[in-house]
Design a protein around this motif. Sequence first.
Motif, PDB file in Angstrom:
ATOM      1  N   SER A   1       0.928  -1.159  -0.065  1.00 22.43           N
ATOM      2  CA  SER A   1       0.120  -0.105  -0.012  1.00 22.43           C
ATOM      3  C   SER A   1       0.695   1.258  -0.092  1.00 22.43           C
ATOM      4  O   SER A   1       0.395   2.441   0.069  1.00 22.43           O
ATOM      5  CB  SER A   1      -1.031  -0.002   1.249  1.00 22.43           C
ATOM      6  N   ASP A   2       2.171   0.975   0.072  1.00 19.72           N
ATOM      7  CA  ASP A   2       3.190   2.331   0.070  1.00 19.72           C
ATOM      8  C   ASP A   2       3.585   2.350  -1.489  1.00 19.72           C
ATOM      9  O   ASP A   2       4.684   1.793  -1.702  1.00 19.72           O
ATOM     10  CB  ASP A   2       4.142   1.995   1.127  1.00 19.72           C
ATOM     11  N   ARG A   3       3.272   3.420  -2.031  1.00 14.54           N
ATOM     12  CA  ARG A   3       3.409   3.431  -3.662  1.00 14.54           C
ATOM     13  C   ARG A   3       4.787   3.857  -3.554  1.00 14.54           C
ATOM     14  O   ARG A   3       5.943   3.671  -4.528  1.00 14.54           O
ATOM     15  CB  ARG A   3       2.789   4.513  -4.256  1.00 14.54           C
ATOM     16  N   GLY A   4       5.609   4.529  -2.554  1.00 16.51           N
ATOM     17  CA  GLY A   4       6.917   4.942  -2.520  1.00 16.51           C
ATOM     18  C   GLY A   4       7.992   3.930  -2.477  1.00 16.51           C
ATOM     19  O   GLY A   4       9.249   4.319  -2.879  1.00 16.51           O
ATOM     20  N   THR A   5       7.591   2.857  -2.147  1.00 18.52           N
ATOM     21  CA  THR A   5       8.734   1.776  -2.017  1.00 18.52           C
ATOM     22  C   THR A   5       8.210   0.377  -2.319  1.00 18.52           C
ATOM     23  O   THR A   5       9.106   0.007  -3.298  1.00 18.52           O
ATOM     24  CB  THR A   5       8.812   1.282  -0.349  1.00 18.52           C
ATOM     25  N   CYS A   6       7.000   0.010  -2.830  1.00 13.28           N
ATOM     26  CA  CYS A   6       6.492  -1.238  -3.442  1.00 13.28           C
ATOM     27  C   CYS A   6       6.981  -1.443  -4.894  1.00 13.28           C
ATOM     28  O   CYS A   6       7.260  -2.466  -5.278  1.00 13.28           O
ATOM     29  CB  CYS A   6       5.316  -1.567  -3.230  1.00 13.28           C
ATOM     30  N   VAL A   7       7.303  -0.182  -5.425  1.00 15.90           N
ATOM     31  CA  VAL A   7       7.565  -0.360  -7.040  1.00 15.90           C
ATOM     32  C   VAL A   7       9.140  -0.496  -7.132  1.00 15.90           C
ATOM     33  O   VAL A   7       9.557  -0.595  -8.387  1.00 15.90           O
ATOM     34  CB  VAL A   7       6.954   0.979  -7.696  1.00 15.90           C
ATOM     35  N   LEU A   8       9.847  -0.459  -5.926  1.00 25.97           N
ATOM     36  CA  LEU A   8      11.111  -0.421  -6.429  1.00 25.97           C
ATOM     37  C   LEU A   8      12.075  -1.650  -6.292  1.00 25.97           C
ATOM     38  O   LEU A   8      13.065  -1.519  -6.753  1.00 25.97           O
ATOM     39  CB  LEU A   8      12.084   0.714  -5.166  1.00 25.97           C
TER      40      LEU A   8
END
Length: 332
Positions: free
Chosen positions: A163-170
Motif C-alpha cells: 500500500s506504500d507506492r513510494g517503496t513497493c515499486v522499487l
Amino acid sequence: MGAHRSMKPRYAKIVGTGSCLPGQPVTNAELVRRLAERGIETSDSWIVERTGIRQRYLAEAHVGSSQLATEAARAAIAAAGIPAADIDLIIVATSTPDWVFPSTACLVQKAIGAPGGAAFDVQAVCTGFAYAMSVADSMIRTGAANRALVIGAEVFSRILDWSDRGTCVLFGDGAGAVVLAASEEPGIVASKLHADGRHENILRTAGHVSGGAITGHPFLTMDGQAVFKLAVSVLDSVARETVEAAGLTLADIDWLIPHQANVRILHATARKLGLDPDKVVVTVDRHANTSAASVPLALDVAIRDGRIWPGQNVLMEGVGGGFTWGAVLARM
C-alpha cells in the motif's frame, strides 16, 4: 639452517558467475494493474521517471531465497568448471532468509551437495554482497578456504508494504553468485567496508518474530531523500578509497557496477567519479532493486553478454540499510 622458501602471494580470483530470476518479468504496466486492484494509483511513466525501473521479478509464495541462491550457485559452479564438492566455503548475503536458522548458506550447501566446509550468512542489506566478497577474499588469502561460493539472494517482495507506492515499486527478487578460487594471479585486489548505525532509521524493516507473533513493523520503510543524498556521497568516497588502496586511479577502472537501487543514483555516482556512463553496468531497469543480489546479478549479465572479459578492472560497490556501504575491486 634450512633453506628459505619464499611464499608466493595468494589471491582470490573470480572464476565463475551465475544468476537466477524467479518466474516471468512483471512489467510496470502489470504492476500498475495489480496495485490499482488494491486502490493504489501509480503509472509506468511515474516509475520510470523517478527510478529507471521498467520491470522486476517477483517470486511465488513457495519460492525462498535459498532456492534462488541454489540455482545461481549451480550456474556459477558450472561456469567455473569445478565439482560442487570442491567448494569449501559458502557465504550468502541476504536480508530475507528462509528461516531464523539454519542459515540460507547451509540450505544451499545441502542442495548443491558440498558438505563439510564453512557456511554462513552475512546481513548488511544492499551492501551484503560486498561484505561477503571481502570476507571470502580474506579467508582465501589466509588459507582458511580454497574455493568459495559467494551469493547475494533476496525475496524482498515478502517485506514490502504493497500500500506504500513510494517503496513497493522499487524492489524485486533474485540471486547472483560467484565462485572465488585461490590463485597466484591478482583477483580481488582491494576492498573497503563501512557502516554508520546512526542512520539506521532512514532505511529499515524494524520487525521481529517473538513468541510466535510479529513485533515491531514487518515492512520496509525508507526516507527516500535521505537515502539518495547519503548513497551518492558514500558511493563516491568508497570508490575512491578502494581504488587508491589498490594502487590504481579511476582511469584504470574498466567497469563500475554499483548497487542497482535507482538510475538517478547510478548516474549521479558516475558523474561525481568522472566516469563515462558507458562504463557503468546498469540492470536496474530490468531487475529493479534486488538488494544484496543486485551487484552479482549485474556482474553475471555483463560477463555473459561479453562486456566484461579477463584482465579488466571491475569496481563493485553497495550501499544499504544500517547504514552500510562498501566496495570491492576485482581484476577479472
